[in-house]
Design a protein around this motif. Structure first.
Motif, PDB file in Angstrom:
ATOM      1  N   GLU A   1       0.811  -1.212   0.000  1.00 33.19           N
ATOM      2  CA  GLU A   1       0.000   0.000   0.000  1.00 33.19           C
ATOM      3  C   GLU A   1       0.844   1.261   0.000  1.00 33.19           C
ATOM      4  O   GLU A   1       0.416   2.292  -0.472  1.00 33.19           O
ATOM      5  CB  GLU A   1      -0.866   0.016   1.257  1.00 33.19           C
ATOM      6  CG  GLU A   1      -1.939  -1.047   1.245  1.00 33.19           C
ATOM      7  CD  GLU A   1      -2.605  -1.164   2.591  1.00 33.19           C
ATOM      8  OE1 GLU A   1      -2.162  -0.499   3.546  1.00 33.19           O
ATOM      9  OE2 GLU A   1      -3.557  -1.931   2.688  1.00 33.19           O
ATOM     10  N   TYR A   2       2.019   1.200   0.607  1.00 34.92           N
ATOM     11  CA  TYR A   2       2.826   2.412   0.691  1.00 34.92           C
ATOM     12  C   TYR A   2       4.265   2.139   0.283  1.00 34.92           C
ATOM     13  O   TYR A   2       4.722   1.001   0.286  1.00 34.92           O
ATOM     14  CB  TYR A   2       2.758   3.015   2.095  1.00 34.92           C
ATOM     15  CG  TYR A   2       3.143   2.061   3.199  1.00 34.92           C
ATOM     16  CD1 TYR A   2       2.209   1.190   3.739  1.00 34.92           C
ATOM     17  CD2 TYR A   2       4.431   2.046   3.715  1.00 34.92           C
ATOM     18  CE1 TYR A   2       2.558   0.315   4.745  1.00 34.92           C
ATOM     19  CE2 TYR A   2       4.783   1.177   4.730  1.00 34.92           C
ATOM     20  CZ  TYR A   2       3.847   0.313   5.240  1.00 34.92           C
ATOM     21  OH  TYR A   2       4.199  -0.563   6.229  1.00 34.92           O
ATOM     22  N   ASP A   3       4.966   3.227  -0.084  1.00 37.89           N
ATOM     23  CA  ASP A   3       6.305   3.068  -0.656  1.00 37.89           C
ATOM     24  C   ASP A   3       7.406   3.558   0.262  1.00 37.89           C
ATOM     25  O   ASP A   3       8.533   3.110   0.165  1.00 37.89           O
ATOM     26  CB  ASP A   3       6.397   3.869  -1.967  1.00 37.89           C
ATOM     27  CG  ASP A   3       5.302   3.488  -2.929  1.00 37.89           C
ATOM     28  OD1 ASP A   3       5.497   2.532  -3.664  1.00 37.89           O
ATOM     29  OD2 ASP A   3       4.237   4.136  -2.910  1.00 37.89           O
ATOM     30  N   LEU A   4       7.071   4.539   1.110  1.00 37.03           N
ATOM     31  CA  LEU A   4       8.093   5.135   1.969  1.00 37.03           C
ATOM     32  C   LEU A   4       7.608   5.157   3.411  1.00 37.03           C
ATOM     33  O   LEU A   4       6.401   5.228   3.665  1.00 37.03           O
ATOM     34  CB  LEU A   4       8.373   6.586   1.565  1.00 37.03           C
ATOM     35  CG  LEU A   4       8.632   6.917   0.092  1.00 37.03           C
ATOM     36  CD1 LEU A   4       8.794   8.427  -0.063  1.00 37.03           C
ATOM     37  CD2 LEU A   4       9.877   6.199  -0.398  1.00 37.03           C
ATOM     38  N   ILE A   5       8.544   5.091   4.334  1.00 33.45           N
ATOM     39  CA  ILE A   5       8.224   5.364   5.734  1.00 33.45           C
ATOM     40  C   ILE A   5       9.070   6.563   6.134  1.00 33.45           C
ATOM     41  O   ILE A   5      10.293   6.548   5.964  1.00 33.45           O
ATOM     42  CB  ILE A   5       8.557   4.165   6.634  1.00 33.45           C
ATOM     43  CG1 ILE A   5       7.777   2.932   6.181  1.00 33.45           C
ATOM     44  CG2 ILE A   5       8.219   4.487   8.091  1.00 33.45           C
ATOM     45  CD1 ILE A   5       8.210   1.675   6.880  1.00 33.45           C
ATOM     46  N   ILE A   6       8.403   7.588   6.641  1.00 34.04           N
ATOM     47  CA  ILE A   6       9.103   8.806   7.041  1.00 34.04           C
ATOM     48  C   ILE A   6       9.061   8.870   8.561  1.00 34.04           C
ATOM     49  O   ILE A   6       8.008   8.645   9.163  1.00 34.04           O
ATOM     50  CB  ILE A   6       8.375  10.052   6.474  1.00 34.04           C
ATOM     51  CG1 ILE A   6       8.140   9.892   4.963  1.00 34.04           C
ATOM     52  CG2 ILE A   6       9.147  11.332   6.768  1.00 34.04           C
ATOM     53  CD1 ILE A   6       9.369   9.680   4.150  1.00 34.04           C
ATOM     54  N   ALA A   7      10.183   9.159   9.166  1.00 34.99           N
ATOM     55  CA  ALA A   7      10.211   9.211  10.632  1.00 34.99           C
ATOM     56  C   ALA A   7      10.668  10.568  11.119  1.00 34.99           C
ATOM     57  O   ALA A   7      11.540  11.220  10.531  1.00 34.99           O
ATOM     58  CB  ALA A   7      11.128   8.135  11.175  1.00 34.99           C
ATOM     59  N   LYS A   8      10.013  10.953  12.219  1.00 36.93           N
ATOM     60  CA  LYS A   8      10.407  12.187  12.887  1.00 36.93           C
ATOM     61  C   LYS A   8      10.209  11.932  14.373  1.00 36.93           C
ATOM     62  O   LYS A   8       9.080  11.746  14.819  1.00 36.93           O
ATOM     63  CB  LYS A   8       9.515  13.319  12.417  1.00 36.93           C
ATOM     64  CG  LYS A   8       9.865  14.634  13.041  1.00 36.93           C
ATOM     65  CD  LYS A   8       8.751  15.608  12.781  1.00 36.93           C
ATOM     66  CE  LYS A   8       8.997  16.853  13.608  1.00 36.93           C
ATOM     67  NZ  LYS A   8       7.784  17.451  14.079  1.00 36.93           N
ATOM     68  N   GLY A   9      11.298  11.841  15.118  1.00 30.27           N
ATOM     69  CA  GLY A   9      11.184  11.460  16.520  1.00 30.27           C
ATOM     70  C   GLY A   9      10.505  10.112  16.614  1.00 30.27           C
ATOM     71  O   GLY A   9      10.852   9.184  15.888  1.00 30.27           O
ATOM     72  N   ALA A  10       9.492  10.015  17.466  1.00 28.30           N
ATOM     73  CA  ALA A  10       8.784   8.744  17.628  1.00 28.30           C
ATOM     74  C   ALA A  10       7.668   8.594  16.604  1.00 28.30           C
ATOM     75  O   ALA A  10       7.023   7.564  16.538  1.00 28.30           O
ATOM     76  CB  ALA A  10       8.202   8.665  19.039  1.00 28.30           C
ATOM     77  N   LYS A  11       7.429   9.645  15.793  1.00 28.85           N
ATOM     78  CA  LYS A  11       6.298   9.590  14.864  1.00 28.85           C
ATOM     79  C   LYS A  11       6.708   9.000  13.520  1.00 28.85           C
ATOM     80  O   LYS A  11       7.807   9.281  13.024  1.00 28.85           O
ATOM     81  CB  LYS A  11       5.734  10.987  14.645  1.00 28.85           C
ATOM     82  CG  LYS A  11       4.994  11.528  15.835  1.00 28.85           C
ATOM     83  CD  LYS A  11       4.353  12.832  15.436  1.00 28.85           C
ATOM     84  CE  LYS A  11       3.632  13.470  16.606  1.00 28.85           C
ATOM     85  NZ  LYS A  11       3.184  14.818  16.259  1.00 28.85           N
ATOM     86  N   ILE A  12       5.799   8.227  12.954  1.00 28.73           N
ATOM     87  CA  ILE A  12       6.074   7.598  11.668  1.00 28.73           C
ATOM     88  C   ILE A  12       4.937   7.911  10.706  1.00 28.73           C
ATOM     89  O   ILE A  12       3.766   7.896  11.087  1.00 28.73           O
ATOM     90  CB  ILE A  12       6.229   6.075  11.851  1.00 28.73           C
ATOM     91  CG1 ILE A  12       7.600   5.769  12.446  1.00 28.73           C
ATOM     92  CG2 ILE A  12       6.096   5.336  10.530  1.00 28.73           C
ATOM     93  CD1 ILE A  12       7.821   4.337  12.771  1.00 28.73           C
ATOM     94  N   LEU A  13       5.301   8.206   9.485  1.00 32.50           N
ATOM     95  CA  LEU A  13       4.304   8.508   8.465  1.00 32.50           C
ATOM     96  C   LEU A  13       4.513   7.539   7.302  1.00 32.50           C
ATOM     97  O   LEU A  13       5.622   7.404   6.787  1.00 32.50           O
ATOM     98  CB  LEU A  13       4.531   9.950   7.979  1.00 32.50           C
ATOM     99  CG  LEU A  13       3.478  10.613   7.120  1.00 32.50           C
ATOM    100  CD1 LEU A  13       2.178  10.778   7.896  1.00 32.50           C
ATOM    101  CD2 LEU A  13       3.982  11.980   6.645  1.00 32.50           C
ATOM    102  N   LYS A  14       3.427   6.865   6.905  1.00 38.95           N
ATOM    103  CA  LYS A  14       3.526   5.992   5.731  1.00 38.95           C
ATOM    104  C   LYS A  14       3.134   6.813   4.510  1.00 38.95           C
ATOM    105  O   LYS A  14       2.148   7.554   4.556  1.00 38.95           O
ATOM    106  CB  LYS A  14       2.582   4.812   5.870  1.00 38.95           C
ATOM    107  CG  LYS A  14       2.910   3.895   7.035  1.00 38.95           C
ATOM    108  CD  LYS A  14       1.913   2.748   7.047  1.00 38.95           C
ATOM    109  CE  LYS A  14       1.608   2.297   8.442  1.00 38.95           C
ATOM    110  NZ  LYS A  14       0.443   1.420   8.504  1.00 38.95           N
ATOM    111  N   VAL A  15       3.895   6.673   3.442  1.00 37.12           N
ATOM    112  CA  VAL A  15       3.641   7.494   2.259  1.00 37.12           C
ATOM    113  C   VAL A  15       3.483   6.618   1.016  1.00 37.12           C
ATOM    114  O   VAL A  15       4.369   5.826   0.687  1.00 37.12           O
ATOM    115  CB  VAL A  15       4.799   8.497   2.025  1.00 37.12           C
ATOM    116  CG1 VAL A  15       4.526   9.344   0.784  1.00 37.12           C
ATOM    117  CG2 VAL A  15       5.004   9.394   3.245  1.00 37.12           C
ATOM    118  N   ALA A  16       2.351   6.762   0.345  1.00 35.31           N
ATOM    119  CA  ALA A  16       2.151   6.089  -0.940  1.00 35.31           C
ATOM    120  C   ALA A  16       2.481   7.107  -2.026  1.00 35.31           C
ATOM    121  O   ALA A  16       1.904   8.192  -2.046  1.00 35.31           O
ATOM    122  CB  ALA A  16       0.709   5.617  -1.075  1.00 35.31           C
ATOM    123  N   VAL A  17       3.426   6.781  -2.891  1.00 35.03           N
ATOM    124  CA  VAL A  17       3.836   7.737  -3.930  1.00 35.03           C
ATOM    125  C   VAL A  17       3.107   7.408  -5.233  1.00 35.03           C
ATOM    126  O   VAL A  17       3.096   6.255  -5.677  1.00 35.03           O
ATOM    127  CB  VAL A  17       5.367   7.658  -4.156  1.00 35.03           C
ATOM    128  CG1 VAL A  17       5.790   8.664  -5.231  1.00 35.03           C
ATOM    129  CG2 VAL A  17       6.115   7.920  -2.852  1.00 35.03           C
TER     130      VAL A  17
END
Ligand code: SF4
Length: 421
Positions: free
Chosen positions: A313-329
């Motif tokens: 479903e998603y291509d990238l995982i972006i992290a900032k501190g403890a937060k994670i964002l899944k990104v579908a490009v």
């Protein structure tokens, strides 16, 4: 068949199987890894051809039907074994693709399984059985290391030391307990009850591998590690890292060599296809992922690229501190983003978009890379949007196509922060 003919047959069958699996699974391995796998099969034949030649009944399917789980579900246990009858003795072999360390590390599971097969063979089929064994065909760590040296003497020593046959004592008195455990697992699966163990358990070594803990030996191959709190805690504790560096460990596909091979294989796969059409959707997809990765990295975020992630479903995982964002490009050069599937003819746009939105992971965002009217020497437009925003916009347009991407979605530091919520 002479030994040379058997070896030739193994090579041909290996090649055919590999092609079949590659097409079915959509994943490749490097030529080196493939060569090593073939070596392993040939080695298995060399080491065990006496045993293989004695097999009297091959790939026997053993079935225990009409089982009932503790919660009342019906299920069937089925397994495939080989039988050797020699010198008035009958032995059952269960050939596993797992390596010797894994088998010895969880021997009780293999014992339970093989004893169910023994029970079916002896008690239900009324056939004689004197002994049983697992054949662990997987490459051990020692063999892997030896092959990497490319030193024939070292390889030979590792091969000589390799004992893939693990005898399992036949003990059918506990078989009903094992069947009950199977039933409990079936209930958990059918009721969607999955829970990772406490993270401390991941520190425990896989017994035979002494210093290699479960969290490394097993979890690194587990697709659920991307969202597994136990694994996250294990990695943080083991490495003494901050959550901000956690993303680096999501890409842990094994040791350095394993990772290089994984990346190389999937890059080869991506560039192998359709070289003639420079603007194929596949190439646009690769370019879009690269642009998106670059933008997040440029803004100082940790980025994990999911290699060979076409089917996910998603291509990238972006992290900032403890937060994670899944990104579908998603990439487009004609307004068609391929995000929302077509619905039935008599279903309205609104209903299609609502149904699509209901299935979306709301922790994931879309990165839209716009190539429309963008020259080869120009940068594409890059935008970020939540699934709700995408659905709302497409509903407003009344189409699955979106040629004008809202300017307020344009990639910026503020927009990324907004996406993190
Ligand atoms: S990463 Fe996978 S194998 Fe490891 S604890 Fe989590 S769910 Fe279990």
């Amino acid at each position: 068949m002479s030994n040379e003919e058997v070896l030739e047959f193994i090579k041909e069958a290996f090649e055919e199987n590999y092609e079949l699996m590659r097409l079915e699974g959509g994943h490749s391995i490097t030529n080196e890894a493939k060569e090593r796998a073939l070596q392993q099969v040939l080695l298995y034949w060399e080491k065990l051809h006496d045993l293989a030649e004695q097999v009297t009944d091959t790939e026997i399917t053993l079935t225990l039907p009409e089982q009932t789980t503790p919660e009342g579900r019906k299920y069937t246990i089925q397994g495939v074994v080989d039988i050797v009858q020699a010198n008035d003795e009958t032995t059952m072999y269960d050939v596993k693709t797992h390596d010797l360390d894994t088998v010895q590390g969880s021997i009780e599971h293999y014992e339970g399984q093989l004893n169910i097969y023994s029970y079916i063979w002896k008690n239900l089929r009324q056939q004689p059985l004197d002994s049983a064994a697992i054949i662990a065909t997987g490459q051990t760590e020692e063999l892997k290391q030896a092959y990497r040296t490319e030193n024939l003497q070292v390889i030979q020593q590792a091969v000589d030391a390799w004992e893939p046959v693990v005898e399992i004592p036949i003990e059918t008195k506990n078989v009903h307990h094992t069947i009950e455990q199977f039933g409990k697992v079936v209930d958990c699966i059918e009721s969607n009850r999955f829970q990772a163990p406490h993270w401390e358990k991941l520190k425990q070594p896989v017994v035979a591998r002494k210093n290699v803990p479960f969290g490394t030996h097993v979890c690194r191959n587990c697709d659920a590690r991307f969202s597994c709190d136990a694994f996250k805690q294990y990695v943080s504790d083991k490495e003494g890292i901050s959550n901000g560096r956690y993303v680096e460990f999501l890409d842990n596909y094994g040791d350095e060599q394993d990772r290089i091979e994984w990346i190389k294989a999937n890059m080869e796969e991506e560039t192998e296809t359709d070289n003639k059409d420079e603007n194929s959707s596949k190439h646009l997809g690769i370019a879009a992922r690269a642009f998106a990765t670059g933008m997040f990295a440029r803004y100082g975020y940790d980025v994990s690229v999911r290699y060979g992630a076409e089917s996910s479903e998603y291509d990238l995982i972006i992290a900032k501190g403890a937060k994670i964002l899944k990104v579908a490009v998603k990439a487009s050069q004609d307004g068609d983003w391929g995000i929302v599937p077509s619905g039935e003819e008599d279903v309205s746009f609104e209903e299609v978009f609502d149904a699509w939105l209901a299935e979306q992971d709301l922790q994931m965002v879309y990165c839209l890379v716009q190539f429309q009217d963008v020259g080869m020497d120009q940068l594409p437009g890059i935008y970020l949007a939540s699934p709700e925003e995408v659905a709302e916009k497409l509903k407003a347009v009344g189409d699955r196509r979106m040629e004008e991407v809202p300017e307020e979605w344009r990639f910026s530091g503020e927009r990324v922060e907004e996406m993190f919520g």
